[in-house]
Design a protein around this motif. Structure first.
Motif, short mmCIF file in Angstrom:
data_model
loop_
_atom_site.label_atom_id
_atom_site.label_comp_id
_atom_site.label_asym_id
_atom_site.label_seq_id
_atom_site.Cartn_x
_atom_site.Cartn_y
_atom_site.Cartn_z
N ILE A 183 0.87 -1.14 0.06
CA ILE A 183 -0.08 -0.03 -0.06
C ILE A 183 0.86 1.27 -0.06
CG2 ILE A 183 -1.84 1.35 1.17
CD1 ILE A 183 -2.79 -1.09 2.65
N SER A 184 0.74 2.15 -0.94
CA SER A 184 1.28 3.57 -0.75
C SER A 184 0.13 4.53 -0.35
CB SER A 184 1.71 3.76 -2.14
OG SER A 184 3.04 3.02 -2.26
N ASP A 185 -0.24 4.70 0.83
CA ASP A 185 -1.21 5.68 1.18
C ASP A 185 -0.87 6.29 2.63
OD1 ASP A 185 -3.79 7.08 1.17
OD2 ASP A 185 -4.97 5.11 2.12
N THR A 186 0.54 6.36 2.66
CA THR A 186 1.00 6.78 3.97
C THR A 186 2.08 7.86 3.78
OG1 THR A 186 2.47 4.90 4.31
CG2 THR A 186 0.37 4.81 5.63
N THR A 197 6.40 2.72 6.88
CA THR A 197 5.48 2.72 8.05
C THR A 197 5.03 1.46 8.60
OG1 THR A 197 4.44 4.67 6.90
CG2 THR A 197 3.09 3.52 8.49
N THR A 198 5.53 1.22 9.98
CA THR A 198 5.35 -0.25 10.42
C THR A 198 3.96 -0.07 11.26
OG1 THR A 198 6.78 0.83 12.16
CG2 THR A 198 7.96 -0.51 10.38
N GLY A 199 3.28 0.95 11.39
CA GLY A 199 2.21 0.88 12.55
C GLY A 199 1.13 1.98 11.89
N MET A 422 4.46 1.34 1.81
CA MET A 422 5.32 2.19 1.03
C MET A 422 5.03 3.53 0.78
SD MET A 422 7.45 -0.60 -1.27
CE MET A 422 8.31 0.27 -2.06
N GLY A 423 4.92 4.42 2.06
CA GLY A 423 4.27 5.87 1.58
C GLY A 423 5.22 6.81 1.15
N PHE A 424 4.73 7.54 0.08
CA PHE A 424 5.81 8.60 -0.38
C PHE A 424 5.31 10.15 -0.05
CE2 PHE A 424 6.59 5.01 -2.46
CZ PHE A 424 7.99 4.69 -2.52
N GLY A 425 4.23 10.21 0.71
CA GLY A 425 3.92 11.64 1.01
C GLY A 425 4.67 12.29 2.11
N LEU A 426 4.51 13.52 2.31
CA LEU A 426 5.34 14.27 3.31
C LEU A 426 4.04 14.88 4.27
CD1 LEU A 426 7.87 16.46 1.80
CD2 LEU A 426 8.18 14.06 2.59
N ASP A 427 4.37 14.90 5.65
CA ASP A 427 3.20 15.21 6.46
C ASP A 427 2.92 16.64 6.12
OD1 ASP A 427 3.44 13.27 7.89
OD2 ASP A 427 4.45 14.00 9.74
N SER A 428 3.88 17.61 5.33
CA SER A 428 3.51 18.75 5.26
C SER A 428 2.58 19.05 3.65
CB SER A 428 4.68 19.79 4.89
OG SER A 428 5.63 19.03 3.84
#
Ligand code: BES
Ligand code: MN
Ligand code: MN
Length: 463
Positions: A183-186, A197-199, A422-428
């Motif tokens: 999943i890429s959604d993080t 992301t592990t959790g 495997m997420g590729f976004g940034l918090d910002s």
């Protein structure tokens, strides 16, 4: 993997323009006025998977929005990766805070994205991110390099609780059978600090309604003599945290997994600047549960937050009135091993018990889901780690996120496989906020990294 970077650079413009088309469709699952657009988006997704070379592309009807399925099965002896994503998006409001319309994507540079970012609702969450997978499979199929079987399951109700997906997964074990879910959604820590992301936190979402008198009253004639539902509601909500910002619901923390000091020390090694954090949010101090750091508060600790509160007069000017009703929407983020249904019940019992005489309380549960943690010694994690090493030149850092994808825990229960995030976004990137965006660097880097996951996962699995 042969020439993925050159494939991406040759097709950059097309990869971008296709995503922009997808972002133009307002697939807001929460608002029934957009039903047609959500359905059109499902069609767009299925067409894009067909064009990428997938087989068995199907728009699976449900009681809610459809789930797009597709696969490429090359050899039943090879491992199978199931890719999950969502094509629905959050409502864009408040519209006046957007610098450009949410469904008219534009590319603009920002401090963190000097090479450009796509501004649109869903750019990062999750259209931009699942579309990286569509382009990754296009590359692998068209260059004859697909190392394993791949299945896609892209849903349209994630932002409203994945109601239909749960049944779909339960009824389709064989169709969805896989060795790992991807999943890429993080997000990731920073563009030069890759992380896996592990959790994910669990969630319990409830709505509360306080009813006082049977009609709105003149606040002069009745004020002070009857319970005011808004006064009562705010007092009740305030009492849900104590002076140390612990949640006061009896039993709330009973099952919370406490991390060891070693685990917390390990977590604290992840690069983080409190100064930069505060500056980005324009706040002087952080706030939260006593005894925990900011990164702990937003990942390994449970929380309770009011997401919306209303009642009474909110129009222009003043109106002297005591409203008959007051409402709030409240979310609780949960951690292992809290059970979301149990927490929902604890909340309901407690909230009803603290209401003063003179008002009626109604608690309506919305949706929820369990928290999820995935180990870092699995083949899937190792494969993801190697993929990032190749494309970022750095070992990614494992990190537990504060967000929720409630269906992930159910995937593990039903399909018995681990999920790799495997997420590729940034918090910002401002997901769920006005001016959501997704960096072009992140988009293209994702497309380059995903094929390597397939390669390493297959190698490790076949060893
Ligand atoms: N993609 C997000 C979740 C997310 C974002 C996890 C960033 C980790 C990092 C997802 O679309 C989302 O918004 N989930 C909701 C829950 C859902 C039931 C509405 C959430 O976390 O609020
Ligand atoms: Mn999402
Ligand atoms: Mn979301």
């Amino acid at each position: 993997m042969n020439n993925i970077t050159s494939y991406v650079s040759k097709n950059k413009e097309r990869f971008l323009s296709e995503l922009l088309e997808l972002l133009k469709i307002p697939s807001i699952s929460a608002d029934s006025a957009y039903k047609n657009d959500v359905l059109l988006t499902a069609e767009f997704v299925s067409e894009s998977l067909k064009k990428a070379g997938c087989d068995n592309v199907e728009i699976c009807k449900t009681e809610g929005y459809p789930i797009v399925y597709a696969d490429k099965i090359i050899d039943s002896n090879l491992p199978t990766v199931l890719v999950y994503g969502h094509y629905d998006v959050q409502p864009p409001d408040p519209l006046n805070l957007w610098n450009s319309p949410p469904f008219e994507p534009v590319i603009k540079n920002t401090d963190l994205h000097p090479e450009g970012a796509i501004f649109a609702r869903g750019a990062c969450d999750d259209k931009g991110q699942f579309y990286m997978h569509v382009k990754a499979i296009e590359f692998l199929i068209s260059t004859n390099q697909l190392p394993c079987n791949v299945k896609f399951m892209i849903e349209g109700e994630e932002e409203v609780g994945s109601t239909s997906l749960a049944g779909f997964v339960k009824n389709n074990h064989e169709k969805l059978a896989n060795d790992v879910i991807l999943i890429s959604d993080t997000g990731m820590i920073a563009k030069d600090v890759p992380s896996i992301t592990t959790g994910l936190r669990g969630l319990s979402y409830v709505e509360v309604e306080i009813t006082g008198p049977n009609r709105d009253l003149h606040s002069g004639l009745y004020g002070g003599a009857v319970a005011n539902p808004i006064n009562v509601l705010t007092k009740m909500i305030a009492s849900l945290h104590d002076e140390n910002n612990h949640i006061t619901i009896p039993g709330f923390y009973d099952k919370v997994e406490e991390l060891s000091l070693e685990e917390r020390a390990e977590m604290a090694k992840a690069p983080f600047s409190l100064e930069a954090y505060k500056k980005a949010l324009d706040i002087d101090v952080v706030y939260g549960e006593e005894g925990y750091t900011t990164n702990e508060r937003n990942s390994i600790r449970p929380t309770l937050d009011v997401n919306g509160i209303w009642g009474g007069y909110i129009g222009e000017g003043a109106k002297t009135v005591i409203a008959s009703k007051a409402y709030a929407k409240i979310s609780m983020r949960l951690v292992p091993d809290q059970d979301w249904l149990e927490i929902t019940n604890l909340f309901k019992t407690h909230f009803e018990s603290i209401a003063p005489k003179g008002v009626k309380v109604k608690v309506t549960p919305h949706h929820g889901g369990q928290a999820y943690v995935t180990p870092i010694n699995s083949i899937g994690y190792q494969a993801a780690s190697k993929a990032y090493e190749d494309t970022f030149g750095k070992t990614p850092i494992p990190q537990r996120s504060g967000g929720s994808i409630p269906i992930v825990a159910l995937f593990e229960k039903e399909l018995k496989s681990k999920t790799i995030l495997m997420g590729f976004g940034l918090d910002s990137d401002a997901i769920h906020s006005p001016n959501e965006h997704f960096g072009l660097f992140n988009y293209y880097k994702g497309i380059e990294t995903i094929p390597l996951f397939y390669k390493y996962f297959t190698e490790l699995k076949m060893k």
